[in-house]
Design a protein around this motif. Structure first.
Motif, PDB file in Angstrom:
ATOM      1  N   VAL A 147       7.950   0.631  -4.945  1.00  0.00           N
ATOM      2  CA  VAL A 147       8.120   2.198  -5.414  1.00  0.00           C
ATOM      3  C   VAL A 147       7.997   2.695  -6.639  1.00  0.00           C
ATOM      4  O   VAL A 147       8.457   1.868  -7.393  1.00  0.00           O
ATOM      5  N   MET A 148       7.186   2.931  -6.302  1.00  0.00           N
ATOM      6  CA  MET A 148       5.788   2.826  -7.896  1.00  0.00           C
ATOM      7  C   MET A 148       6.532   5.476  -8.474  1.00  0.00           C
ATOM      8  O   MET A 148       6.207   5.888  -7.192  1.00  0.00           O
ATOM      9  N   GLY A 149       6.595   5.425  -9.333  1.00  0.00           N
ATOM     10  CA  GLY A 149       6.744   6.440 -10.007  1.00  0.00           C
ATOM     11  C   GLY A 149       6.937   6.742 -11.271  1.00  0.00           C
ATOM     12  O   GLY A 149       7.288   5.460 -12.063  1.00  0.00           O
ATOM     13  N   VAL A 169       4.993   2.632  -1.678  1.00  0.00           N
ATOM     14  CA  VAL A 169       5.970   4.765  -1.850  1.00  0.00           C
ATOM     15  C   VAL A 169       5.177   5.040  -3.067  1.00  0.00           C
ATOM     16  O   VAL A 169       5.861   4.532  -3.999  1.00  0.00           O
ATOM     17  N   ALA A 170       4.094   6.057  -3.687  1.00  0.00           N
ATOM     18  CA  ALA A 170       4.330   6.536  -4.863  1.00  0.00           C
ATOM     19  C   ALA A 170       4.846   8.590  -5.023  1.00  0.00           C
ATOM     20  O   ALA A 170       5.163   8.849  -3.937  1.00  0.00           O
ATOM     21  N   CYS A 171       5.387   7.541  -5.871  1.00  0.00           N
ATOM     22  CA  CYS A 171       6.309   9.368  -6.269  1.00  0.00           C
ATOM     23  C   CYS A 171       5.835   9.359  -7.202  1.00  0.00           C
ATOM     24  O   CYS A 171       4.998   8.919  -8.151  1.00  0.00           O
ATOM     25  N   PRO A 172       6.128  10.757  -7.607  1.00  0.00           N
ATOM     26  CA  PRO A 172       5.120  11.734  -8.885  1.00  0.00           C
ATOM     27  C   PRO A 172       4.892  10.981  -9.740  1.00  0.00           C
ATOM     28  O   PRO A 172       6.593  10.321 -10.126  1.00  0.00           O
ATOM     29  N   GLY A 173       4.359  10.855 -10.731  1.00  0.00           N
ATOM     30  CA  GLY A 173       4.253  10.310 -12.408  1.00  0.00           C
ATOM     31  C   GLY A 173       3.078  11.362 -12.783  1.00  0.00           C
ATOM     32  O   GLY A 173       2.381  11.476 -12.625  1.00  0.00           O
ATOM     33  N   GLY A 174       2.848   9.780 -13.896  1.00  0.00           N
ATOM     34  CA  GLY A 174       1.926  10.331 -14.770  1.00  0.00           C
ATOM     35  C   GLY A 174       0.298   9.439 -14.963  1.00  0.00           C
ATOM     36  O   GLY A 174       0.213   8.671 -13.973  1.00  0.00           O
ATOM     37  N   ALA A 175       0.141   9.472 -15.493  1.00  0.00           N
ATOM     38  CA  ALA A 175      -1.539   8.320 -15.607  1.00  0.00           C
ATOM     39  C   ALA A 175      -1.057   7.129 -14.888  1.00  0.00           C
ATOM     40  O   ALA A 175      -1.718   5.781 -14.541  1.00  0.00           O
ATOM     41  N   GLY A 176       0.253   5.820 -15.341  1.00  0.00           N
ATOM     42  CA  GLY A 176       0.713   5.103 -15.345  1.00  0.00           C
ATOM     43  C   GLY A 176       0.712   4.705 -13.048  1.00  0.00           C
ATOM     44  O   GLY A 176       0.182   4.117 -13.004  1.00  0.00           O
ATOM     45  N   THR A 177       1.611   6.034 -12.871  1.00  0.00           N
ATOM     46  CA  THR A 177       1.665   6.299 -11.140  1.00  0.00           C
ATOM     47  C   THR A 177       0.337   6.174 -10.965  1.00  0.00           C
ATOM     48  O   THR A 177       0.326   5.434  -9.563  1.00  0.00           O
ATOM     49  N   LEU A 178      -0.970   7.203 -10.860  1.00  0.00           N
ATOM     50  CA  LEU A 178      -1.671   7.535 -10.560  1.00  0.00           C
ATOM     51  C   LEU A 178      -2.966   6.007 -10.545  1.00  0.00           C
ATOM     52  O   LEU A 178      -3.189   5.642  -9.419  1.00  0.00           O
ATOM     53  N   LEU A 200       2.315   8.613  -0.318  1.00  0.00           N
ATOM     54  CA  LEU A 200       2.749   9.577  -0.781  1.00  0.00           C
ATOM     55  C   LEU A 200       3.298   9.969  -0.913  1.00  0.00           C
ATOM     56  O   LEU A 200       4.042  11.319   0.544  1.00  0.00           O
ATOM     57  N   PHE A 201       4.323  10.289  -1.630  1.00  0.00           N
ATOM     58  CA  PHE A 201       6.293  11.024  -1.482  1.00  0.00           C
ATOM     59  C   PHE A 201       6.696  11.603  -2.252  1.00  0.00           C
ATOM     60  O   PHE A 201       6.614  12.054  -3.326  1.00  0.00           O
ATOM     61  N   GLY A 202       6.617  13.456  -2.682  1.00  0.00           N
ATOM     62  CA  GLY A 202       6.768  14.647  -2.851  1.00  0.00           C
ATOM     63  C   GLY A 202       5.618  15.194  -2.828  1.00  0.00           C
ATOM     64  O   GLY A 202       5.230  15.866  -4.681  1.00  0.00           O
ATOM     65  N   PHE A 203       4.164  14.617  -3.331  1.00  0.00           N
ATOM     66  CA  PHE A 203       3.063  15.122  -3.756  1.00  0.00           C
ATOM     67  C   PHE A 203       2.547  16.259  -2.801  1.00  0.00           C
ATOM     68  O   PHE A 203       3.448  16.084  -1.453  1.00  0.00           O
ATOM     69  N   LYS A 204       1.606  17.258  -3.094  1.00  0.00           N
ATOM     70  CA  LYS A 204       1.464  18.138  -2.167  1.00  0.00           C
ATOM     71  C   LYS A 204       0.659  18.070  -1.339  1.00  0.00           C
ATOM     72  O   LYS A 204       0.044  17.017  -1.936  1.00  0.00           O
ATOM     73  N   LEU A 234      -5.051   9.770   4.517  1.00  0.00           N
ATOM     74  CA  LEU A 234      -3.486   9.084   3.043  1.00  0.00           C
ATOM     75  C   LEU A 234      -2.117  10.041   4.024  1.00  0.00           C
ATOM     76  O   LEU A 234      -2.191  10.695   4.214  1.00  0.00           O
ATOM     77  N   ILE A 235      -0.603   8.750   3.989  1.00  0.00           N
ATOM     78  CA  ILE A 235       0.294   9.701   4.701  1.00  0.00           C
ATOM     79  C   ILE A 235       1.082   9.439   2.988  1.00  0.00           C
ATOM     80  O   ILE A 235       1.190   9.606   2.534  1.00  0.00           O
ATOM     81  N   TYR A 236       1.618  10.878   3.983  1.00  0.00           N
ATOM     82  CA  TYR A 236       2.436  12.232   3.268  1.00  0.00           C
ATOM     83  C   TYR A 236       3.578  11.863   3.576  1.00  0.00           C
ATOM     84  O   TYR A 236       3.873  11.609   5.089  1.00  0.00           O
ATOM     85  N   ALA A 237       4.499  11.641   2.400  1.00  0.00           N
ATOM     86  CA  ALA A 237       5.616  12.292   3.036  1.00  0.00           C
ATOM     87  C   ALA A 237       6.815  13.133   2.657  1.00  0.00           C
ATOM     88  O   ALA A 237       6.513  13.105   1.223  1.00  0.00           O
TER      89      ALA A 237
END
Lengths: 162, 162, 162, 162
Positions: free
Chosen positions: D9-11, D101-110, D125-129, D143-146
């Motif tokens: 889980v990244m974020g 699982v990528a949660c919202p974050g900054g450049a590191g998460t990107l 992608l969790f919590g992204f529009k 891309l899979i969103y949740a």
């Protein structure tokens, strides 16, 4: 330390039967203590033997893999860490270990012994002769030697108490 | 090889004056041959001495830095490679060198000697005693020793011809 | 800065002919300024094009290679840095560049753009549309865009003056 | 797969309270499934929240740390992997995860999202529009969103079945 200690066991991909047997016993004893076993993760030599010993006693086994995939991994590794960094992963082996146990091996193992000293990690040499020339080369007093798996465990306990 | 050979010179951050003087001369000779000097890039010991020697003869000097910035870099490095990888950068030092020259040093240098052998890199031990115990430890026949900077250069030429 | 600035040019292993031509021109202009060109070192796409452009103008070209050998390297790289670290070498690309120029590419290039922002490196986006959604995504004001090789050079000069 | 799946889980190190709460719930659900949680190991943001959630449900938590020591580590990490490799450790995060699982974050998460795509890792992608521009930028269909922790778990199960 609230978490379980991590014991890194380093050693060659090839070893004679007696050395492998001792390594397997050591892995089992580490697991019985409730410690985490960390090694290079591959399905050969000291890595396979310690992983098998720990796994069969229900221990947690962490393998720091050199490739960018997990082929060639020991089946006794519960958590593979896939680094994709080749030999540079040896640095991670050492930095992640609370105590390092070095078993006989080749140049790769020697580099891990040298890195342990460089990083000031508690280091136990298991199955090496107490060769004064070796100590001279490594340029450090007080290298800790052990000759049996039980002896290794006792010395880890002494080091962790510090 | 169409490009200029890359000679990696490894050695301690601390060294006595005589060893540093020899290292500086070696750097100059490497530059005069038109070869690229590669080292750990820092402003101390063998790194600084070889960089200075090569720089002052107009040579190209590459420093593989451990930190994620270039503070503490030798002013004689023309191209700093900023790795941010700590001791893991030692692996890059060895992999990037066409020939490795190891000067006396501590545990860090020993890890680079071990990695050179692990990676099958041509390796010259400069300023070490031809200590048979050392050779035994490293578990390899045919280690190449050199005792003067000129001797190192001659041995590099022999190795590159292969 | 006493040493020559290092300009890192990132971009995909595949690109259309027009983009490659622009990249080659950019490489040549970097060399003519006396700057060092740094890239991923491989013999494809933006890496090959910029290396060729710089090499043919007599520039110094540094290639940060992902593998633990130099096969697949562009013949226009003068100094290969062999990392053996796979995609982790992208971090070295960014940390070692005084200025980063990102050309269109895929996910690898996007990771280098993100790392540049993370590391606070001066960053020029070359050949990207001034897409406001892109800027929003990257969550930073003031991204610098350039549309021609000459424009990139001018913006590098402005950034280096800071 | 015989071993327990590893869910990375990244974020970001910073996140709003609602996002952190969702991340903590996700960590707990991962533990209840018997999966291993892997993250960047630090005591901030998404890393701390997911570690806490998993730890309190008795899960195994692995933290891949950027520094060469374990200061700043979350107290809910059971096995710290100390890399000393700075941002290059992001590569290890991705390579070691069976699902990311990528949660919202900054450049590191990107950069971690980009690396996941580069490495062909299953990515949620969790919590992204479900922003079509984002998908365009990342240049990949499918891309899979949740949008909820339970939704993430369901999608992980679907991906692991493949």
């Amino acid at each position: 330390m609230k978490r379980a200690p991590i014991v890194g066991v380093m050693g060659g991909g090839n070893a004679d039967f007696s050395t492998l047997k001792q390594a397997e016993i050591l892995g089992g004893l580490i697991a019985e203590k409730g410690w985490v076993l960390l090694n290079g993760g591959r399905c050969t030599g000291i890595m396979e033997a310690t992983s098998k010993g720990a796994f069969e006693k229900g221990g947690l086994t962490i393998g720091i893999l050199p490739e960018n995939h997990s082929e060639g991994m020991s089946e006794f590794i519960k958590v593979p860490i896939v680094t994709g960094m080749g030999y540079a992963r040896n640095t991670i082996n050492i930095l992640s270990s609370d105590v390092v146990v070095a078993c006989p091996g080749g140049a790769g193992t020697l580099s891990e012994i040298a890195l342990s000293i460089k990083c000031n990690k508690p280091l136990i040499l298991f199955g090496f002769k107490q060769d004064s020339d070796f100590a001279t080369l490594l340029n450090r007093q007080g290298l800790i030697y052990a000759s049996t798996p039980e002896d290794v465990i006792q010395k880890i306990e002494e080091l962790l108490r510090i």
